[in-house]
Design a protein around this motif. Structure first.
Motif, mmCIF file in Angstrom:
data_model
loop_
_atom_site.group_PDB
_atom_site.id
_atom_site.type_symbol
_atom_site.label_atom_id
_atom_site.label_comp_id
_atom_site.label_asym_id
_atom_site.label_seq_id
_atom_site.Cartn_x
_atom_site.Cartn_y
_atom_site.Cartn_z
ATOM 1 N N ALA A 1 0.830 -1.204 0.000
ATOM 2 C CA ALA A 1 0.000 0.000 0.000
ATOM 3 C C ALA A 1 0.867 1.257 0.000
ATOM 4 O O ALA A 1 1.994 1.248 0.496
ATOM 5 C CB ALA A 1 -0.925 -0.007 1.211
ATOM 6 N N LYS A 2 0.304 2.331 -0.519
ATOM 7 C CA LYS A 2 1.049 3.592 -0.583
ATOM 8 C C LYS A 2 1.414 4.104 0.804
ATOM 9 O O LYS A 2 2.435 4.774 0.986
ATOM 10 C CB LYS A 2 0.235 4.647 -1.329
ATOM 11 C CG LYS A 2 1.046 5.878 -1.726
ATOM 12 C CD LYS A 2 0.169 7.005 -2.269
ATOM 13 C CE LYS A 2 -0.626 6.590 -3.474
ATOM 14 N NZ LYS A 2 -1.345 7.744 -4.087
ATOM 15 N N GLY A 3 0.599 3.766 1.808
ATOM 16 C CA GLY A 3 0.898 4.190 3.167
ATOM 17 C C GLY A 3 2.151 3.558 3.740
ATOM 18 O O GLY A 3 2.680 4.014 4.753
ATOM 19 N N SER B 1 8.756 2.287 4.106
ATOM 20 C CA SER B 1 9.320 0.951 4.325
ATOM 21 C C SER B 1 9.718 0.293 3.002
ATOM 22 O O SER B 1 10.772 -0.341 2.900
ATOM 23 C CB SER B 1 8.310 0.067 5.056
ATOM 24 O OG SER B 1 8.800 -1.256 5.201
ATOM 25 N N LEU B 2 8.896 0.459 1.986
ATOM 26 C CA LEU B 2 9.203 -0.118 0.665
ATOM 27 C C LEU B 2 10.463 0.513 0.077
ATOM 28 O O LEU B 2 11.285 -0.178 -0.536
ATOM 29 C CB LEU B 2 8.015 0.087 -0.277
ATOM 30 C CG LEU B 2 6.735 -0.688 0.069
ATOM 31 C CD1 LEU B 2 5.582 -0.238 -0.821
ATOM 32 C CD2 LEU B 2 6.952 -2.190 -0.067
ATOM 33 N N ILE B 3 10.603 1.832 0.273
ATOM 34 C CA ILE B 3 11.805 2.510 -0.222
ATOM 35 C C ILE B 3 13.032 2.018 0.530
ATOM 36 O O ILE B 3 14.083 1.759 -0.060
ATOM 37 C CB ILE B 3 11.653 4.034 -0.083
ATOM 38 C CG1 ILE B 3 10.575 4.552 -1.028
ATOM 39 C CG2 ILE B 3 12.982 4.745 -0.355
ATOM 40 C CD1 ILE B 3 10.272 6.033 -0.869
ATOM 41 N N ASP C 1 10.712 3.431 -5.578
ATOM 42 C CA ASP C 1 11.266 4.761 -5.306
ATOM 43 C C ASP C 1 10.136 5.697 -4.895
ATOM 44 O O ASP C 1 8.991 5.269 -4.690
ATOM 45 C CB ASP C 1 12.061 5.291 -6.496
ATOM 46 C CG ASP C 1 11.211 5.482 -7.752
ATOM 47 O OD1 ASP C 1 9.957 5.520 -7.625
ATOM 48 O OD2 ASP C 1 11.770 5.608 -8.849
ATOM 49 N N GLU C 2 10.436 6.994 -4.774
ATOM 50 C CA GLU C 2 9.475 7.956 -4.243
ATOM 51 C C GLU C 2 8.239 8.123 -5.124
ATOM 52 O O GLU C 2 7.204 8.627 -4.673
ATOM 53 C CB GLU C 2 10.140 9.329 -4.055
ATOM 54 C CG GLU C 2 11.239 9.380 -2.995
ATOM 55 C CD GLU C 2 12.574 8.856 -3.518
ATOM 56 O OE1 GLU C 2 12.628 8.411 -4.688
ATOM 57 O OE2 GLU C 2 13.544 8.894 -2.755
ATOM 58 N N HIS D 1 0.189 2.209 -13.337
ATOM 59 C CA HIS D 1 1.548 2.660 -13.652
ATOM 60 C C HIS D 1 2.151 3.243 -12.390
ATOM 61 O O HIS D 1 1.548 3.170 -11.318
ATOM 62 C CB HIS D 1 1.552 3.665 -14.822
ATOM 63 C CG HIS D 1 0.609 4.814 -14.659
ATOM 64 N ND1 HIS D 1 0.989 6.027 -14.150
ATOM 65 C CD2 HIS D 1 -0.713 4.929 -14.948
ATOM 66 C CE1 HIS D 1 -0.041 6.854 -14.138
ATOM 67 N NE2 HIS D 1 -1.099 6.213 -14.607
ATOM 68 N N ASN D 2 3.335 3.777 -12.484
ATOM 69 C CA ASN D 2 4.078 4.191 -11.282
ATOM 70 C C ASN D 2 4.291 3.005 -10.343
ATOM 71 O O ASN D 2 4.166 3.113 -9.123
ATOM 72 C CB ASN D 2 3.355 5.320 -10.537
ATOM 73 C CG ASN D 2 3.475 6.651 -11.248
ATOM 74 O OD1 ASN D 2 3.088 6.758 -12.396
ATOM 75 N ND2 ASN D 2 4.000 7.656 -10.589
ATOM 76 N N VAL D 3 4.604 1.864 -10.929
ATOM 77 C CA VAL D 3 4.953 0.679 -10.142
ATOM 78 C C VAL D 3 6.319 0.188 -10.607
ATOM 79 O O VAL D 3 6.741 0.445 -11.732
ATOM 80 C CB VAL D 3 3.908 -0.447 -10.287
ATOM 81 C CG1 VAL D 3 2.582 -0.021 -9.690
ATOM 82 C CG2 VAL D 3 3.739 -0.858 -11.751
ATOM 83 N N SER D 4 7.010 -0.524 -9.739
ATOM 84 C CA SER D 4 8.358 -1.001 -10.046
ATOM 85 C C SER D 4 8.339 -2.443 -10.537
ATOM 86 O O SER D 4 7.320 -3.144 -10.447
ATOM 87 C CB SER D 4 9.250 -0.911 -8.798
ATOM 88 O OG SER D 4 8.832 -1.852 -7.816
#
Length: 483
Positions: free
Chosen positions: A314-316, A320-322, A328-329, A348-351
């Motif tokens: 989740a975006k929240g 932690s993901l970074i 990334d940001e 989109h905006n996914v790695s």
């Protein structure tokens, strides 16, 4: 005649006697003590308060780090102040502690602030098994991989001797000749500019490792890239003739329509200029196994379902993901996936790592092996497309031709294939086998362009490259699976 001045009578000043000593004697002793105290403070006190030596640590491996008593000190071959006493020294490289020893530092005191006392630590013995040696070699190769992403070096973008580091480490590690040769072969495949190539040749000369025929082939191919000429490279493209069948992947909350492609041999790419990066499109013979490919890119509604069952993505949880190096940001920036509002707009905006996690989730839900398509699979779907057109929007329109939608345009699509600069002009299959054997990080290839690209600049052969944690504004993906 001068007038005589009469001075008044004054009482004679007498210094008191101290410990039966005359003033002259105890003043002499007092002055002597003060002078000695000053000399002590200047010559001895700094050394007493801060005793130790300036130690130079010599490491057997290049670019090593030194850990002193569990605290990182810095890079080896530099000088550091170490306090007197017994210390535990550990040498690190690529996350591997490859040597350790005890260091005893004495306590010099005289004028240590003026004359630094030094100590040279000898080269420690390596304490490594074969897996640890390979991990260190892989770290050196990662540095070369990173250097290969830069097309030119100058006074601002400075070049590090990455090939010399690898050659020196191979010698110090005393690995089997086959392993050393394979490492050098893979390293040479990342020579994407003249600076790297020249340093690579110098490192090979000094390494005294016998060259394989594949090394020689890579060197010849690389040298020709940086010489003027108009020669072409790569096999010519021919449209493969295949019969695909409709299929679908039932994930419970949604169904992914797709097409099954039979095992096929074809030319991936085209004949192109023998320059870099044009050779990224050079045609190579490719054989893909039978597979199924989604008709559409993964959409935002499907990603919302994934997030419901995988809250760590989740975006929240962005920080932690970074921290874990997974995104990334820009992860999900400007996007709010929802299971309430169904949309077919592509995510989109996914790695790359996020897309892999989605595939793993879908595999668990469907019981089938779901994955990002390889570059070959994606290219086969595009090359065999009945009416391949550029989609200049983020709202895919269902095709009446029973073909995958928005292969060109839409969003750039991630593949599971890593980018190796010289793979297409040498031995494509061997290059990727070497990459897998050393476990280097992925530099995933993206295909198809985005709706913002100039349609004339994008074809099924166009190759883009991203970092695995990059969340580009126009990067998405579609999935493939085995029936």
């Amino acid at each position: 005649m001068k007038r005589r001045i009469v001075l008044p009578d004054v009482e004679e000043v007498k210094l008191p006697v101290l410990f039966s000593m005359r003033p002259g004697l105890y003043l002499l002793i007092l002055y002597t003590i003060c002078i000695l105290a000053v000399l002590f403070c200047i010559a001895y006190l700094p050394g007493i308060l801060k005793g130790g030596r300036y130690v130079t640590f010599t490491a057997p491996l290049s670019e090593s780090g030194v850990v002193l008593d569990g605290t990182y000190l810095g890079a080896a071959d530099n000088q550091y102040f170490v306090r007197s006493g017994e210390h535990e020294v550990t040498y690190m490289k690529g996350g591997v502690a490859y040597a350790s020893h005890t260091l005893d530092v004495d306590h010099p005191v005289f004028l240590t602030w003026l004359f630094h006392r030094t100590k040279q630590v000898g080269v420690p013995a390596l304490q490594l098994d074969d897996d640890q040696k390979k991990q260190i070699i892989s770290y050196d190769l990662e540095q070369i991989q990173t250097a290969g992403a830069i097309l030119s070096y100058d006074a601002v973008t400075r070049y590090e001797p990455v090939y010399s580091n690898l050659a020196a480490d191979l010698k110090a590690l005393d690995v089997h000749q086959d392993t050393a040769q394979q490492a050098l072969e893979l390293a040479l495949l990342y020579s994407s500019n003249q600076t790297m190539l020249e340093e690579a040749k110098e490192a090979l000369e000094s390494s005294q490792i016998s060259r394989t025929s594949f090394m020689q082939e890579i060197l010849v191919s690389a040298e020709s890239l940086f010489t003027t000429g108009t020669s072409s490279v790569g096999m010519s493209f021919t449209t493969p003739t295949i019969r695909k069948q409709e299929t679908s992947l039932n994930a419970g909350d949604f169904v992914l329509p797709g097409y099954v492609y039979p095992q096929t041999s074809f030319v991936m790419g085209r004949s192109t200029e023998h320059t870099y990066p044009a050779i990224n499109e050079a045609g190579v013979q490719m054989t893909t196994p039978a597979f199924a490919l989604s008709a559409y890119e993964v959409n935002q509604y499907q990603w919302a379902l994934f997030l419901e069952e995988n809250p760590m993505w989740a975006k929240g949880n962005l920080s932690s993901l970074i921290e874990q190096g997974l995104v990334d940001e820009a992860y999900l920036a400007g996007i709010s996936p929802s299971t309430i509002f169904v949309t077919n707009r592509p995510i989109h905006n996914v790695s790359y790592y996020a897309a892999q996690a989605f595939c793993a989730w879908l595999s668990e839900k469907t019981g089938k092996t779901v994955f990002l398509p390889s570059e070959g699979m994606w290219t086969l779907a595009a090359a065999s497309h009945g009416n391949l057109k550029f989609d200049a929007s983020l709202s895919p329109i269902p095709s009446q031709l029973k073909e995958p939608v928005a292969l060109l345009g839409g969003v750039w699509e991630l593949t599971q294939t890593t980018h190796i600069p010289l793979a297409r002009i040498t031995d494509y299959q061997k290059a990727h086998a070497l990459h897998r054997s050393f476990g280097l990080p992925q530099q995933p290839i993206v295909k198809g362009g985005s709706y913002l690209n100039d349609a004339k600049s994008i074809s099924s052969n166009t190759v883009g490259v991203v970092d695995p944690d990059a969340c580009g504004d126009l990067i998405g993906f579609r999935v493939a699976w085995y029936e």
